[in-house]
Design an enzyme around this catalytic site. Structure first.
Site, short mmCIF file in Angstrom:
data_model
loop_
_atom_site.label_atom_id
_atom_site.label_comp_id
_atom_site.label_asym_id
_atom_site.label_seq_id
_atom_site.Cartn_x
_atom_site.Cartn_y
_atom_site.Cartn_z
N CYS A 147 -0.46 4.12 2.14
CA CYS A 147 -0.22 3.98 3.58
C CYS A 147 1.25 4.22 3.92
CB CYS A 147 -0.57 2.56 4.06
SG CYS A 147 -2.02 1.86 3.32
N ASP A 148 2.16 3.70 3.12
CA ASP A 148 3.56 3.64 3.53
C ASP A 148 4.52 4.47 2.69
OD1 ASP A 148 2.77 1.80 5.49
OD2 ASP A 148 2.94 0.12 4.10
N CYS A 174 0.82 -1.21 0.00
CA CYS A 174 0.00 0.00 0.00
C CYS A 174 0.86 1.26 0.00
CB CYS A 174 -0.93 -0.01 1.22
SG CYS A 174 -1.90 1.50 1.36
#
Ligand code: NAP
Length: 319
Positions: free
Chosen positions: A148-149, A145
């Site tokens: 997200c990261d 992701c």
């Protein structure tokens, strides 16, 4: 004024009319339609409600958003719209179900809820490569992701594995942070749509390498350092350096909680037996948990609508 009994919750014996499991575009659309049909639906949205679109940066192809929209914002809009008509949403995970008789049993954190009908909209989850060195770096250097990261990799070199729209989208998004993004893909042809491929391919900070299959991840005490790649044509090996890697090689349907009580195909996708009804009468399914062909937010939303209408008609016929 005449006292009209509610069509929804069967208060007498505590049995719900309809439980919706899962909360992506399919689930929220099913929630919207079934709320408006006065079925008083209860949705178990999961601990991470909203599904895969919560992990998507920008959605440009959902009609009605001419400037595009952040995936999470679109999910918030869908939820708000369904709740406006009375959808009850609980951000909890369903652990298991009992479909052997009606009313069906749905277990959430040990609590049993009984319901006449269910719409399954649990979607799909990212697939990992499963090669050596992956488990140790999951959630550290290796992610599924970028939304997200990605921010953890400012001015670093990262790779994205895959040749579909997800890989193109992840790579393009990662250019916000990483100094260089390399897309590695196992063959020459790309599944990605032309527009997304060209956007990634023309970006100055994105390099595309084809005929590369990750065989092993490399790491040291500080984390990921690179990967060993194999050329599937001749088996030749190349080492590539990176401190971050994003895997975008597709998804698998989330059906484990159903415990083989519903017919699925060889890849685990739920099979419709009639319209959106599954092999168990009274259990309907919509979205990516069924669909391995289109897998779009708009098609999932459309199927969620169909499932709600099918469930409404089926419940009516049971009376
Ligand atoms: P996908 O289209 O199925 O692409 C998966 C890619 O991963 C393929 O290129 C495949 O290679 C590769 N792959 C699969 N297994 C692999 C393995 N073990 N090792 C190396 N490579 C592997 O999946 P997706 O990109 O997640 O897209 C899924 C759906 O969502 C599509 O319908 C897509 O259009 C949609 N989507 C839309 C958007 C958007 O419009 N904004 C964004 C993301 C996704 P092969 O081609 O060789 O099989």
């Amino acid at each position: 004024m005449k006292d009209i009994p509610p069509l929804g919750t069967l208060v007498d014996d505590g049995v719900r009319k309809l439980v919706i499991i899962g909360s992506g575009p399919a689930g929220y659309t099913a929630g919207l339609y079934s709320s408006r049909a006065l079925l008083d639906p209860l949705m178990f949205a999961g601990y991470m409600s909203g599904g895969q679109l919560m992990l998507t940066s920008e959605v440009e192809n959902f009609p009605g958003y001419p400037q595009g929209v952040e995936g999470a914002a679109m999910m918030a809009h869908m939820r708000e719209q369904a709740e406006r008509f009375g959808l009850e949403v609980q951000d909890r995970n369903v652990e298991r179900v009992d479909l052997s008789e009606r009313p069906f049993g749905v277990w959430v954190e040990g609590e049993e809820i009984r319901t006449e009908a269910i719409i399954v909209c649990t979607g799909a989850e990212a697939v990992w490569l499963g090669v050596e060195g992956e488990d140790a770096q999951k959630g550290r250097g290796i992610s599924v992701c970028a939304t997200c990261d990605g921010a953890f990799f400012r001015e670093e070199e990262v790779i994205v594995v895959g040749g579909g729209d997800s890989a193109m989208e992840e790579a393009t998004f990662l250019t916000r942070f990483a100094s260089k993004v390399t897309i590695v893909h196992r063959r020459e042809g790309f599944r990605a749509s032309k527009v997304m491929y060209e956007r990634a391919a023309s970006h100055p900070n994105i390099e595309i390498k084809t005929f590369r299959q990750v065989k092993r991840w490399l790491s040291d005490d500080n984390g990921l350092t690179g990967a060993i790649m194999e050329d599937p044509r001749d088996g030749s090996i190349e080492e590539i350096s990176c401190t971050g890697a994003f895997i975008a090689i597709g998804h698998k349907p989330i059906t484990g909680f159903l415990g083989n009580q519903i017919e699925t195909d060889a890849e685990g996708y739920i099979v419709h037996s009639e319209n959106t009804m599954t092999s168990v009468p009274g259990v309907f399914a919509a979205g990516d948990v069924v669909d391995k062909r289109y897998r779009q937010a708009i098609t999932a939303a459309g199927m969620g609508c169909q499932a709600a209408i099918d469930a409404e008609k089926w419940l009516e016929d049971q009376c």
